[in-house]
Design a protein around this motif. Structure first.
Motif, PDB file in Angstrom:
ATOM      1  N   ARG A  61      10.895   8.147   3.652  1.00 40.11           N
ATOM      2  CA  ARG A  61       9.655   7.725   4.308  1.00 40.11           C
ATOM      3  C   ARG A  61       8.477   7.767   3.345  1.00 40.11           C
ATOM      4  NH1 ARG A  61       9.251  10.890   9.883  1.00 40.11           N
ATOM      5  NH2 ARG A  61       7.515   9.455  10.161  1.00 40.11           N
ATOM      6  N   VAL A  62       8.467   8.758   2.445  1.00 37.64           N
ATOM      7  CA  VAL A  62       7.415   8.808   1.431  1.00 37.64           C
ATOM      8  C   VAL A  62       7.474   7.543   0.574  1.00 37.64           C
ATOM      9  CG1 VAL A  62       6.578   9.981  -0.645  1.00 37.64           C
ATOM     10  CG2 VAL A  62       7.311  11.335   1.340  1.00 37.64           C
ATOM     11  N   CYS A  63       8.681   7.215   0.112  1.00 39.10           N
ATOM     12  CA  CYS A  63       8.867   6.041  -0.739  1.00 39.10           C
ATOM     13  C   CYS A  63       8.471   4.767   0.003  1.00 39.10           C
ATOM     14  CB  CYS A  63      10.326   5.967  -1.188  1.00 39.10           C
ATOM     15  SG  CYS A  63      10.680   4.625  -2.325  1.00 39.10           S
ATOM     16  N   ALA A  64       8.935   4.631   1.238  1.00 42.11           N
ATOM     17  CA  ALA A  64       8.647   3.422   2.011  1.00 42.11           C
ATOM     18  C   ALA A  64       7.148   3.245   2.238  1.00 42.11           C
ATOM     19  CB  ALA A  64       9.381   3.474   3.344  1.00 42.11           C
ATOM     20  N   ARG A  65       6.445   4.335   2.510  1.00 39.77           N
ATOM     21  CA  ARG A  65       4.997   4.241   2.751  1.00 39.77           C
ATOM     22  C   ARG A  65       4.253   3.845   1.477  1.00 39.77           C
ATOM     23  NH1 ARG A  65       3.037   8.886   7.063  1.00 39.77           N
ATOM     24  NH2 ARG A  65       4.691   8.521   8.618  1.00 39.77           N
ATOM     25  N   LEU A  66       4.657   4.400   0.360  1.00 36.59           N
ATOM     26  CA  LEU A  66       4.008   4.043  -0.897  1.00 36.59           C
ATOM     27  C   LEU A  66       4.199   2.556  -1.200  1.00 36.59           C
ATOM     28  CD1 LEU A  66       4.921   7.126  -3.132  1.00 36.59           C
ATOM     29  CD2 LEU A  66       2.691   6.577  -2.153  1.00 36.59           C
ATOM     30  N   ARG A  67       5.406   2.071  -1.009  1.00 39.25           N
ATOM     31  CA  ARG A  67       5.663   0.651  -1.275  1.00 39.25           C
ATOM     32  C   ARG A  67       4.918  -0.243  -0.278  1.00 39.25           C
ATOM     33  NH1 ARG A  67       6.586   2.525  -5.787  1.00 39.25           N
ATOM     34  NH2 ARG A  67       8.705   2.620  -6.637  1.00 39.25           N
ATOM     35  N   ALA A  68       4.811   0.190   0.963  1.00 40.38           N
ATOM     36  CA  ALA A  68       4.078  -0.593   1.964  1.00 40.38           C
ATOM     37  C   ALA A  68       2.600  -0.689   1.622  1.00 40.38           C
ATOM     38  CB  ALA A  68       4.257   0.026   3.350  1.00 40.38           C
ATOM     39  N   GLU A  69       2.096   0.316   0.878  1.00 42.64           N
ATOM     40  CA  GLU A  69       0.688   0.324   0.460  1.00 42.64           C
ATOM     41  C   GLU A  69       0.512  -0.281  -0.932  1.00 42.64           C
ATOM     42  OE1 GLU A  69      -0.641   4.370   0.830  1.00 42.64           O
ATOM     43  OE2 GLU A  69       0.127   4.533   2.883  1.00 42.64           O
ATOM     44  N   ASP A  70       1.549  -0.940  -1.433  1.00 44.00           N
ATOM     45  CA  ASP A  70       1.521  -1.602  -2.751  1.00 44.00           C
ATOM     46  C   ASP A  70       1.285  -0.635  -3.901  1.00 44.00           C
ATOM     47  OD1 ASP A  70       2.018  -4.172  -1.729  1.00 44.00           O
ATOM     48  OD2 ASP A  70      -0.098  -4.457  -1.261  1.00 44.00           O
ATOM     49  N   ILE A  71       1.731   0.603  -3.738  1.00 40.80           N
ATOM     50  CA  ILE A  71       1.709   1.565  -4.837  1.00 40.80           C
ATOM     51  C   ILE A  71       3.043   1.442  -5.558  1.00 40.80           C
ATOM     52  CG2 ILE A  71       1.616   4.014  -5.459  1.00 40.80           C
ATOM     53  CD1 ILE A  71      -0.195   4.408  -2.995  1.00 40.80           C
ATOM     54  N   GLU A  72       3.015   0.922  -6.775  1.00 38.65           N
ATOM     55  CA  GLU A  72       4.231   0.554  -7.494  1.00 38.65           C
ATOM     56  C   GLU A  72       4.674   1.586  -8.525  1.00 38.65           C
ATOM     57  OE1 GLU A  72       6.131  -1.961  -6.722  1.00 38.65           O
ATOM     58  OE2 GLU A  72       4.761  -2.558  -5.125  1.00 38.65           O
ATOM     59  N   THR A  73       4.172   2.811  -8.432  1.00 39.99           N
ATOM     60  CA  THR A  73       4.595   3.859  -9.357  1.00 39.99           C
ATOM     61  C   THR A  73       6.115   3.988  -9.332  1.00 39.99           C
ATOM     62  OG1 THR A  73       2.568   5.064  -8.816  1.00 39.99           O
ATOM     63  CG2 THR A  73       4.281   6.271 -10.007  1.00 39.99           C
ATOM     64  N   PRO A  74       6.773   3.983 -10.494  1.00 38.24           N
ATOM     65  CA  PRO A  74       8.232   4.126 -10.518  1.00 38.24           C
ATOM     66  C   PRO A  74       8.685   5.420  -9.850  1.00 38.24           C
ATOM     67  CG  PRO A  74       7.439   3.416 -12.651  1.00 38.24           C
ATOM     68  CD  PRO A  74       6.224   3.782 -11.855  1.00 38.24           C
ATOM     69  N   ILE A  75       9.721   5.325  -9.039  1.00 40.40           N
ATOM     70  CA  ILE A  75      10.232   6.487  -8.298  1.00 40.40           C
ATOM     71  C   ILE A  75      11.691   6.726  -8.653  1.00 40.40           C
ATOM     72  CG2 ILE A  75      10.811   7.405  -6.016  1.00 40.40           C
ATOM     73  CD1 ILE A  75       8.363   5.909  -4.933  1.00 40.40           C
ATOM     74  N   LEU A  76      11.978   7.949  -9.115  1.00 44.40           N
ATOM     75  CA  LEU A  76      13.344   8.400  -9.340  1.00 44.40           C
ATOM     76  C   LEU A  76      13.683   9.341  -8.193  1.00 44.40           C
ATOM     77  CD1 LEU A  76      15.915   8.744 -11.062  1.00 44.40           C
ATOM     78  CD2 LEU A  76      14.725  10.560 -12.300  1.00 44.40           C
ATOM     79  N   MET A  77      14.618   8.950  -7.334  1.00 46.71           N
ATOM     80  CA  MET A  77      14.919   9.742  -6.151  1.00 46.71           C
ATOM     81  C   MET A  77      16.134  10.626  -6.394  1.00 46.71           C
ATOM     82  SD  MET A  77      15.125   8.462  -2.176  1.00 46.71           S
ATOM     83  CE  MET A  77      13.411   7.939  -2.195  1.00 46.71           C
ATOM     84  N   LEU A  78      16.037  11.883  -5.972  1.00 43.36           N
ATOM     85  CA  LEU A  78      17.126  12.834  -6.104  1.00 43.36           C
ATOM     86  C   LEU A  78      17.956  12.809  -4.825  1.00 43.36           C
ATOM     87  CD1 LEU A  78      15.181  15.824  -7.710  1.00 43.36           C
ATOM     88  CD2 LEU A  78      16.334  13.911  -8.851  1.00 43.36           C
ATOM     89  N   THR A  79      19.247  12.510  -4.954  1.00 44.61           N
ATOM     90  CA  THR A  79      20.109  12.363  -3.781  1.00 44.61           C
ATOM     91  C   THR A  79      21.171  13.459  -3.748  1.00 44.61           C
ATOM     92  OG1 THR A  79      21.760  10.964  -4.872  1.00 44.61           O
ATOM     93  CG2 THR A  79      19.821   9.860  -3.989  1.00 44.61           C
TER      94      THR A  79
END
Length: 225
Positions: A61-79
């Motif tokens: 949800r954090v990632c989705a919200r950032l992308r919805a706000e056009d914040i394009e900072t690269p994200i490396l997600m830990l799974t």
């Protein structure tokens, strides 16, 4: 380069912060998804390391919200380990890469370098000021054909000044970019690193590319001689 680590496992967060700072990054840490989202909105990070399982708001949800706000900072997600569905959802929500736990720190740092090389900083790959060049992705610098070896912190200060070449950069701006947000030391630490840089990038080459603007900070130029 300034990074944000959003990880609620305190031991892992501390280890990542120490390791990345030793490599020359400035690192801020959030232990909660909502706090991480706020920090990512407010600060110009070069990359974000984002865990999935977080209190407050999960990583998806954090990632989705950032992308919805056009914040394009690269994200490396830990799974999760062997979490192929986690990995698929991470990419679907806008993450640029993923890394399964437990992971090798060496691999994590290599993945971050790859993200930055692919344009995560949204700036020129190699910064050039006169015959001085700075390659942020490879953490290297030099004048002409001569490579100059710098410590991690020296390189970070140089990159901060180079990205704003021609501008007067206040000491507080350098500290904010090179040290983490919780830095409580003396701002004069910047003078120590600028002096070291001058001895390495200027003096041997008959240059004076870092100007002191008294009472404010420093300006980098390409014509100092």
């Amino acid at each position: 380069m300034r990074l944000l680590v959003v990880e609620d496992e305190e031991g892992l967060a501390i280890a990542l912060k120490r390791g990345l700072e030793a490599a020359g990054y400035a690192v801020d840490v959030a232990h909660d998804g909502l706090v991480g989202l706020h920090m990512a909105r407010q600060n110009p990070y070069q990359a974000i390391v984002l865990d999935i399982m977080l209190p407050g708001l999960n990583g998806y949800r954090v990632c989705a919200r950032l992308r919805a706000e056009d914040i394009e900072t690269p994200i490396l997600m830990l799974t999760a380990k062997n979490g192929e569905y986690d990995e698929a959802e991470a990419l679907d929500t806008g993450a640029d890469d993923f890394l399964a736990k437990p992971f090798s720190y060496v691999v994590l740092e290599a993945r971050l370098r790859a993200l930055l090389r692919r344009g995560g900083a949204r700036t020129r790959t190699v910064l050039r000021i006169g015959d001085l060049w700075i390659d942020p992705a490879n953490r290297s610098s030099g004048r002409g054909d001569v490579q100059i070896r710098l410590t991690a912190k020296e390189f970070a200060v140089l990159e901060c000044l180079a990205r704003r070449a021609g501008e007067v950069v206040p000491k507080i701006d350098i500290v904010d970019q090179v040290w983490s947000a919780d830095f409580e030391g003396d701002l004069n630490i910047v003078e120590v690193y600028v002096s070291a840089l001058r001895r390495k990038i200027d003096t041997p080459f008959g240059r004076a590319s870092i100007e002191t603007v008294r009472g404010i900070g420093y300006r980098m130029t390409g014509h100092g001689a």
